[in-house]
Design an enzyme around this catalytic site. Structure first.
Site, PDB file in Angstrom:
ATOM      1  N   HIS A 362     -12.137  -6.660   5.045  1.00  0.00           N
ATOM      2  CA  HIS A 362     -10.954  -5.893   5.428  1.00  0.00           C
ATOM      3  C   HIS A 362     -10.359  -6.373   6.739  1.00  0.00           C
ATOM      4  O   HIS A 362      -9.152  -6.309   6.939  1.00  0.00           O
ATOM      5  CB  HIS A 362     -11.268  -4.396   5.425  1.00  0.00           C
ATOM      6  CG  HIS A 362     -11.283  -3.859   4.037  1.00  0.00           C
ATOM      7  ND1 HIS A 362     -12.442  -3.770   3.303  1.00  0.00           N
ATOM      8  CD2 HIS A 362     -10.272  -3.491   3.207  1.00  0.00           C
ATOM      9  CE1 HIS A 362     -12.138  -3.328   2.093  1.00  0.00           C
ATOM     10  NE2 HIS A 362     -10.831  -3.150   2.009  1.00  0.00           N
ATOM     11  N   CYS A 680      -2.383  -4.889  -6.725  1.00  0.00           N
ATOM     12  CA  CYS A 680      -2.192  -4.773  -5.280  1.00  0.00           C
ATOM     13  C   CYS A 680      -3.278  -5.501  -4.478  1.00  0.00           C
ATOM     14  O   CYS A 680      -3.287  -5.454  -3.259  1.00  0.00           O
ATOM     15  CB  CYS A 680      -2.123  -3.313  -4.847  1.00  0.00           C
ATOM     16  SG  CYS A 680      -3.641  -2.423  -5.154  1.00  0.00           S
TER      17      CYS A 680
HETATM   18  C1  PEP Z   1      -8.781  -4.296  -3.659  1.00  0.00           C
HETATM   19  O1  PEP Z   1      -9.981  -4.048  -3.741  1.00  0.00           O
HETATM   20  O2  PEP Z   1      -8.237  -5.265  -4.230  1.00  0.00           O
HETATM   21  C2  PEP Z   1      -7.892  -3.439  -2.856  1.00  0.00           C
HETATM   22  C3  PEP Z   1      -6.599  -3.578  -2.871  1.00  0.00           C
HETATM   23  O3  PEP Z   1      -8.491  -2.527  -2.045  1.00  0.00           O
HETATM   24  P1  PEP Z   1      -9.238  -2.889  -0.669  1.00  0.00           P
HETATM   25  O4  PEP Z   1      -8.981  -4.333  -0.375  1.00  0.00           O
HETATM   26  O5  PEP Z   1      -8.677  -1.989   0.370  1.00  0.00           O
HETATM   27  O6  PEP Z   1     -10.660  -2.608  -0.997  1.00  0.00           O
END
Ligand code: PEP
Ligand code: MG
Length: 760
Positions: A362, A680
């Site tokens: 993240h 996304c």
């Molecule tokens: C994903 O897992 O692709 C997502 C968009 O959520 P995050 O990256 O916040 O886990």
């Protein structure tokens, strides 16, 4: 044997230079194994030459001079075969080559073990004996274990040697450190170290020319530590028996000049800085205590370590109190967090370096969202080595230069201005509507949640928010935000996008996203208490958030609510029940306040990011209004590769045909059951990934603002039929590189070479 291993590795990392570390290493190994000779050869940068770097037993004059290629002699053979080789009588072996300078005539038995780090041979350790014999299994196992333990330390020091030799003519200490590229671009600035808890192992040794000042720093730290200990003893005196309180006396004695004190001062007199001197002395004490047979004395190692940490904290605090944020700051941290980034004005952050993390951590996603070049996963680099120096972050190649020469800075400044020119050109060619060259409409929205100034700068060219990560505002506070605070925050976002859909995801903490005030410590955090699992266990947190969202949406009516980490249909039912409850509560509350108020009911959807959902898709019918694919987690779970672990970063790949086939399956089934599905995850923001997704039939993609311009530019040049063919073709590939080859070939055909170079 375990004790020997521990104490050898300990002394190795403690030595102030590689030369000294290797010299003590060969002597330690020779004595631990009772052999007649031990030597270390390190590979030169081009990976085909080994050079003798240390020996205890061969001619010391040959150090630095004797070299061999991987196809010469027995030592070369070890490097070439990448496995241990033991030979009864080396001189009779057909691969034996005589190197007269090393004077090894008296030795007969040979055991060589390669030093390998991340699949690269860094060198070879050899032991030799006069008597002809096979070294036994234990000796071989000892050397193999030691070599594996030391490989990463040697890798980093070798990297430093390499860069020093490259830049030595510029008379500086430029270092180049290799990590994982997390956000492309070039960042030039001065380091700004953000530390949580530091440890003596984070310290790299440094000499300075102001011993008197260093002594004052050290004495002040001793006084401050002494005061802490006395306070602690007083506080604990009511709760601990007298016997246990004796530990505080031991600490105070250790602080006396006669113990640690004098030795630290001696090191300072030899020009080591206060922190380095402390490290040398404390680590020597620790290693000696750890070698003791008596368990009571061995335990004292823990006390010395703890005392060292306390002194270090005062030493470094004193210097960080005067720390101002450089105007061009490169944020350095063990693990970069949202709140660290929030502390520094956005326009002052030129780059990010995180010791932990990988391309889809993240922290990396945040860096890309902010458009800041970042390198992560600089494993084994002592944090303090990056403090107080000029730094270049090369986000394209995943490398970090410390104290770069003027020539390197110049080179990177040129690259920086080329980047800027390219970004401006993309902006100029950007407009709101995106259609492929043959007129197929694709809706592009953004991922957001960071709340930094200018996050929505390109708003008029954005078709909405496809993923608003609500956890970021939670992470930047010292406690859970209240319902009213959340409502105000969400209201602001929704009204910034009036008339356009905004998908807000409920709190998704756990994994590598921690709240400072609600720590979750688990052995397997990505398989643990994450996302919806946590909020369903805490309805009081979930309900407050949903109520705040519903209230924020009253006047704008553009909200979609999305649940993260759904792995089971039961979780959707449970969340839906709470969602309905929150809706009714808000309706009652607003009806009481304003008889005419109509409360719009937001659309309700889920993220598809856990593989179990692949086989539950048809059950979504009637339960959700929409869904969105989280390719970041879907990739990590399908490939069983921790997205936050740089050691396996090379295995994490959203272009893996398995991941792409799973995504295609979701596209087909959701279309069949009539549930709108977008993407996304980061794959949607990768120009090549966006092409493939469009080819699979997705018409809604969400990504960070920086990638939006690149994706727009590329999609407008494509042809939808060709994209479908491309997607069908790659689904039959076996490996990710085959997929990327086809995608890149198509991008070159449509003239997108500049986009390819721009990277993540
Ligand atoms: C994903 O897992 O692709 C997502 C968009 O959520 P995050 O990256 O916040 O886990
Ligand atoms: Mg996710």
């Amino acid at each position: 044997m375990l004790n020997d291993l521990r104490s050898i590795t300990h002394s190795f990392v403690q030595e102030p230079s590689l030369e000294m570390a290797l010299a003590s290493l060969v002597t330690d190994i020779k004595s631990a194994l009772n052999s007649d000779c031990c030597s270390i050869y390190l590979a030169e940068s081009d990976q085909s030459i080994l050079r003798l770097q240390a020996t205890d037993g061969l001619n010391p004059k040959a150090i630095g001079l004797t070299q061999m290629s991987f196809d010469e002699g027995l030592t070369g053979w070890v490097a070439q075969r990448e496995e241990p080789i033991k030979i009864h009588n080396a001189k009779r072996h057909p691969r034996f080559k005589n190197f007269p300078d090393v004077q090894e005539d008296e030795f007969t038995a040979f055991l060589g073990v390669p030093i390998i780090h991340r699949r690269q041979v860094l060198g070879v350790i050899t032991i030799q004996q006069s008597q002809a014999r096979f070294f036994d299994r234990d000796e071989e196992a000892f050397l193999v274990t030691l070599s594996a333990q030391l490989a990463s330390s040697i890798a980093n020091v070798s990297l430093r040697m390499k860069s020093e030799s490259t830049y030595v003519e510029h008379e500086n200490n430029a270092l180049v450190l290799k990590g994982v590229s997390a956000s492309s671009g070039v960042g030039i600035g001065h380091s700004y170290l953000v530390q949580t808890e530091i440890d003596l192992s984070d310290v790299s040794l440094r000499k300075v020319s102001n011993p008197e000042f260093q002594k004052t720093r050290y004495f002040n730290a001793v006084e401050a530590t002494r005061a802490d200990i006395k306070k602690m003893a007083e506080r604990m005196s009511a709760h601990l028996p007298t016997q246990a309180l004796a530990i505080f006396d031991i600490y105070l004695q250790l602080l006396e000049d006669a113990s640690l004190g004098n030795e630290v001062v001696e090191k300072i007199d030899k020009n080591w800085c206060a922190v380095s001197s402390l490290k040398i002395v404390v680590e020597r004490y620790v290693s000696e205590f750890e070698k003791m047979e008596d368990p009571y004395i061995r335990e004292r190692a823990v006390d010395v370590k703890d005392l060292g940490r306390r002194l270090l904290k005062h030493l470094t605090n004193a210097s960080s109190q005067h720390k101002t944020i450089p105007l061009a700051a490169i944020i350095i941290a063990e693990e970069v967090t949202a709140s660290m980034l929030a502390e520094v004005p956005r326009d002052q952050i030129k780059g990010i370096v995180s010791i932990k993390g990988a391309e889809n951590s993240h922290a990396a996603i945040m860096a890309r969202a902010l458009g800041i070049p970042a390198v992560m996963g600089l494993r084994d680099v002592p944090l303090l080595q990056l403090d107080g120096v000029d730094i270049i972050v090369d986000g394209y190649n995943g490398q970090v230069f410390t104290s770069p020469t003027e020539a390197i800075v110049e080179e990177y400044k040129n690259l920086e201005s080329e980047d800027l020119e390219f970004a401006n050109q993309l902006k100029l060619e950007s407009d709101e509507i995106v259609e492929t060259a043959d007129g197929k409409r694709i809706f592009l929205s953004i991922n957001s949640g960071m709340g930094f100034d200018g996050e929505f700068a390109e708003q008029e060219h954005i078709e909405g928010i496809g993923l608003y990560r609500t956890e970021y505002p939670f992470m930047m506070r010292q406690r859970f935000p209240s319902e009213q605070e959340q409502q105000l925050l969400y209201q602001q976002v929704l009204s910034d996008f009036i008339g356009k859909p905004v998908v807000m995801r409920t709190l998704d903490v756990g994994g590598d996203k921690q709240l400072p005030y609600f720590p979750i410590i688990e052995d397997n955090p990505f398989l643990g208490w994450r996302g919806i699992r946590l909020t369903l266990d805490h309805p009081e947190i979930f309900l407050v958030q949903i109520r705040a969202m519903i209230k924020a949406n009253v006047f704008t009516d553009n909200l979609h609510i999305m649940l993260p980490m759904i792995s089971d249909i039961g979780e959707i039912d449970e969340a839906r029940r709470l969602f309905n409850q929150a809706y009714l509560e808000v309706q009652d509350e607003l009806r009481d306040a304003d008889a005419g108020a109509v409360v719009p009911k937001p659309k309700f959807g889920v993220m598809l990011e856990v593989p179990s959902m692949l086989f539950q898709l048809r059950h979504l019918k009637g339960k959700v209004d929409f869904c969105s694919i989280g390719t970041n987690d879907l990739t990590q779970y399908l490939l069983a590769v921790d997205r936050n672990n740089d050691k396996v970063a090379n295995l994490y790949d959203a272009f893996h045909p398995t991941v792409l086939n799973a995504i295609k399956m979701i596209a087909d089934v959701t279309k069949e059951i009539g549930i709108p599905c977008s993407v996304c995850g980061e794959l949607a923001g990768d120009p090549g990934g966006a092409m493939l997704l469009a080819g699979m039939g997705f018409t809604q993609l969400s990504m960070n603002t920086k990638n939006l311009l690149r994706v727009k530019w590329v999609l407008k040049k494509t042809n939808s039929e060709q994209l479908t063919e491309l997607a069908d073709d790659v689904l039959n590939c076996i490996r990710p590189d085959q997929v990327k080859f086809r995608v890149n070939r198509y991008m070159l055909n449509i003239g997108a070479a500049g986009i390819l170079r721009a990277g993540k």
